[in-house]
Design a protein around this motif. Sequence first.
Motif, PDB file in Angstrom:
ATOM      1  N   GLY A  27       0.823  -1.206   0.000  1.00 63.22           N
ATOM      2  CA  GLY A  27       0.000   0.000   0.000  1.00 63.22           C
ATOM      3  C   GLY A  27       0.861   1.261   0.000  1.00 63.22           C
ATOM      4  O   GLY A  27       0.561   2.233  -0.705  1.00 63.22           O
ATOM      5  N   GLY A  28       1.945   1.230   0.776  1.00 61.05           N
ATOM      6  CA  GLY A  28       2.852   2.384   0.837  1.00 61.05           C
ATOM      7  C   GLY A  28       3.468   2.685  -0.521  1.00 61.05           C
ATOM      8  O   GLY A  28       3.538   3.843  -0.949  1.00 61.05           O
ATOM      9  N   ILE A  29       3.879   1.626  -1.224  1.00 56.63           N
ATOM     10  CA  ILE A  29       4.480   1.835  -2.554  1.00 56.63           C
ATOM     11  C   ILE A  29       3.446   2.419  -3.518  1.00 56.63           C
ATOM     12  O   ILE A  29       3.724   3.358  -4.261  1.00 56.63           O
ATOM     13  CB  ILE A  29       5.048   0.506  -3.111  1.00 56.63           C
ATOM     14  N   VAL A  30       2.235   1.855  -3.479  1.00 58.19           N
ATOM     15  CA  VAL A  30       1.186   2.314  -4.394  1.00 58.19           C
ATOM     16  C   VAL A  30       0.832   3.783  -4.101  1.00 58.19           C
ATOM     17  O   VAL A  30       0.660   4.585  -5.022  1.00 58.19           O
ATOM     18  CB  VAL A  30      -0.064   1.407  -4.274  1.00 58.19           C
ATOM     19  N   GLU A  31       0.759   4.105  -2.812  1.00 60.79           N
ATOM     20  CA  GLU A  31       0.487   5.491  -2.417  1.00 60.79           C
ATOM     21  C   GLU A  31       1.561   6.426  -2.968  1.00 60.79           C
ATOM     22  O   GLU A  31       1.262   7.502  -3.476  1.00 60.79           O
ATOM     23  CB  GLU A  31       0.512   5.577  -0.882  1.00 60.79           C
ATOM     24  N   GLN A  32       2.803   5.993  -2.847  1.00 61.26           N
ATOM     25  CA  GLN A  32       3.912   6.790  -3.353  1.00 61.26           C
ATOM     26  C   GLN A  32       3.793   6.971  -4.869  1.00 61.26           C
ATOM     27  O   GLN A  32       3.998   8.068  -5.394  1.00 61.26           O
ATOM     28  CB  GLN A  32       5.243   6.088  -3.002  1.00 61.26           C
ATOM     29  N   GLN A  33       3.441   5.878  -5.553  1.00 54.63           N
ATOM     30  CA  GLN A  33       3.257   5.933  -7.017  1.00 54.63           C
ATOM     31  C   GLN A  33       2.236   7.000  -7.373  1.00 54.63           C
ATOM     32  O   GLN A  33       2.439   7.791  -8.285  1.00 54.63           O
ATOM     33  CB  GLN A  33       2.700   4.592  -7.531  1.00 54.63           C
ATOM     34  N   LEU A  34       1.119   6.974  -6.642  1.00 53.53           N
ATOM     35  CA  LEU A  34       0.043   7.920  -6.926  1.00 53.53           C
ATOM     36  C   LEU A  34       0.488   9.350  -6.649  1.00 53.53           C
ATOM     37  O   LEU A  34       0.284  10.241  -7.471  1.00 53.53           O
ATOM     38  CB  LEU A  34      -1.208   7.569  -6.100  1.00 53.53           C
ATOM     39  N   SER A  35       1.139   9.577  -5.483  1.00 55.84           N
ATOM     40  CA  SER A  35       1.504  10.963  -5.166  1.00 55.84           C
ATOM     41  C   SER A  35       2.599  11.446  -6.121  1.00 55.84           C
ATOM     42  O   SER A  35       2.607  12.606  -6.521  1.00 55.84           O
ATOM     43  CB  SER A  35       1.873  11.122  -3.694  1.00 55.84           C
ATOM     44  N   ASP A  36       3.494  10.553  -6.543  1.00 54.85           N
ATOM     45  CA  ASP A  36       4.502  10.943  -7.541  1.00 54.85           C
ATOM     46  C   ASP A  36       3.844  11.295  -8.881  1.00 54.85           C
ATOM     47  O   ASP A  36       4.251  12.242  -9.550  1.00 54.85           O
ATOM     48  CB  ASP A  36       5.516   9.809  -7.761  1.00 54.85           C
ATOM     49  N   ALA A  37       2.837  10.494  -9.252  1.00 56.64           N
ATOM     50  CA  ALA A  37       2.155  10.746 -10.530  1.00 56.64           C
ATOM     51  C   ALA A  37       1.493  12.118 -10.501  1.00 56.64           C
ATOM     52  O   ALA A  37       1.575  12.879 -11.476  1.00 56.64           O
ATOM     53  CB  ALA A  37       1.124   9.651 -10.800  1.00 56.64           C
ATOM     54  N   ILE A  38       0.870  12.448  -9.361  1.00 63.37           N
ATOM     55  CA  ILE A  38       0.197  13.750  -9.250  1.00 63.37           C
ATOM     56  C   ILE A  38       1.234  14.879  -9.234  1.00 63.37           C
ATOM     57  O   ILE A  38       1.063  15.903  -9.884  1.00 63.37           O
ATOM     58  CB  ILE A  38      -0.687  13.798  -7.977  1.00 63.37           C
ATOM     59  N   LYS A  39       2.332  14.654  -8.524  1.00 64.19           N
ATOM     60  CA  LYS A  39       3.395  15.658  -8.478  1.00 64.19           C
ATOM     61  C   LYS A  39       3.995  15.877  -9.875  1.00 64.19           C
ATOM     62  O   LYS A  39       4.271  17.007 -10.271  1.00 64.19           O
ATOM     63  CB  LYS A  39       4.486  15.204  -7.496  1.00 64.19           C
ATOM     64  N   ALA A  40       4.161  14.786 -10.606  1.00 64.26           N
ATOM     65  CA  ALA A  40       4.712  14.889 -11.960  1.00 64.26           C
ATOM     66  C   ALA A  40       3.777  15.700 -12.856  1.00 64.26           C
ATOM     67  O   ALA A  40       4.228  16.481 -13.707  1.00 64.26           O
ATOM     68  CB  ALA A  40       4.943  13.499 -12.546  1.00 64.26           C
ATOM     69  N   LEU A  41       2.460  15.527 -12.658  1.00 66.18           N
ATOM     70  CA  LEU A  41       1.474  16.315 -13.407  1.00 66.18           C
ATOM     71  C   LEU A  41       1.602  17.787 -13.042  1.00 66.18           C
ATOM     72  O   LEU A  41       1.683  18.652 -13.916  1.00 66.18           O
ATOM     73  CB  LEU A  41       0.050  15.871 -13.039  1.00 66.18           C
TER      74      LEU A  41
END
Lengths: 236, 236
Positions: A27-41
């Motif tokens: 879950g922690g990795i997936v959360e990080q993936q999501l927040s990175d994706a939003i930050k990249a946007l």
Amino acid sequence: MDKLGDHISHQFDEELEEIRNRVMQMGGIVEQQLSDAIKALTDRDEALAEIVVTSDYKVNALEVQIDEECTQIIAKRQPAASDLRLVIAVIKTITDLERIGDEAERIGRMAMHFAEAKSDNKMITGIIHLGERVHHMLHDSLDAFARMDVERAIEVAHQDLKIDKQYESILRELMTYMMEDPRSIPEVVNMMWSARALERIGDRARNICEYVIYLVKGKDVRHISLEQVERDTRKE
Amino acid sequence: MDKLGDHISHQFDEELEEIRNRVMQMGGIVEQQLSDAIKALTDRDEALAEIVVTSDYKVNALEVQIDEECTQIIAKRQPAASDLRLVIAVIKTITDLERIGDEAERIGRMAMHFAEAKSDNKMITGIIHLGERVHHMLHDSLDAFARMDVERAIEVAHQDLKIDKQYESILRELMTYMMEDPRSIPEVVNMMWSARALERIGDRARNICEYVIYLVKGKDVRHISLEQVERDTRKE
């Protein structure tokens, strides 16, 4: 909170605990993936977007591994009642987490396009805002899972309604953009997919909340309204 | 084909058989939902579209019921090896079937809109064609499940690539329409969602094929390429 312990075998307890920790790790990795994706946007950060796109394999590997551990636990320990529910809830939760990882990867791909394009920042603001709300919901659903907190799970599941409304309003806004400036269509369609991916992540976070309720209450709430579940929970 | 029998308990065999039949029953309903949704799109049949939209509850009820039966079988029978894999594959398969039902419902909703609108038939042709291909794939994946046929499952899983290509080409076509006639945007966006729903059903049919492979071979193939699985299967 449900009592998951009381086992003759101390090792069994450790195995169950280990599986729960694994889920939290995934879950922690997936959360990080999501927040990175939003930050990249937000930052139009192509390098970060690429990291999101290329690191989905970690999530996939964890899913297969946890799945295997669950199967072995069932075969070896033959768990009953709440232990069995835990293992089955884990099997379901990791499927949703893996799919959330896929959606984050999709958003990462969109972010790579945006980083190159010279699009209007205004258009992307709504999506980033939606992304933050969805990230918040995912975090809270994992929190409810970690604590096996039914009331929190019900509360978090409710957030999905707000996400759906915000998503609908973004879609309307994006359609207006397209009609006003048809040249923007390919890019706006990309944004629509990002918004859709976020909305889907909300659905999956809600699934995780429902597994928590199933796990603790032994009730399958997937196709019952949240209001009903809330009433039932209060009655007990 | 794997040997699923050889049980001391004849009743256990019957329970496993019953669960497989249930999955096939659920699959049959979902298949019908999908073909009705596509027919409603083709014929602009609002009444049929409404039937699709309002009968999703049957699929949901079956999912909860089968899930419950699987949990009971694990608790009561403590299955090992291939029996346990069967039960876990069933739990995963019905999740995908239920989500396919959701997507069919979405297509039904779109079909209700189309029935009212005076849109160009040309635009919808590609989607109907995609729908037929996806329906075909779903049928074949359930067939592979019924026969526990790994080679067929691999073959069917491959169809997903063609579906993805066709989907991409429809998207390009729809975007051209929007750019040529911005007034068509709201309706074309609806078509894009339908196409997306079909593409997702293809993904889920592929998942079902992968569970068949997992079930028979005991190998988790979700994140390995199909080519690899094919090579491994030939070697054995």
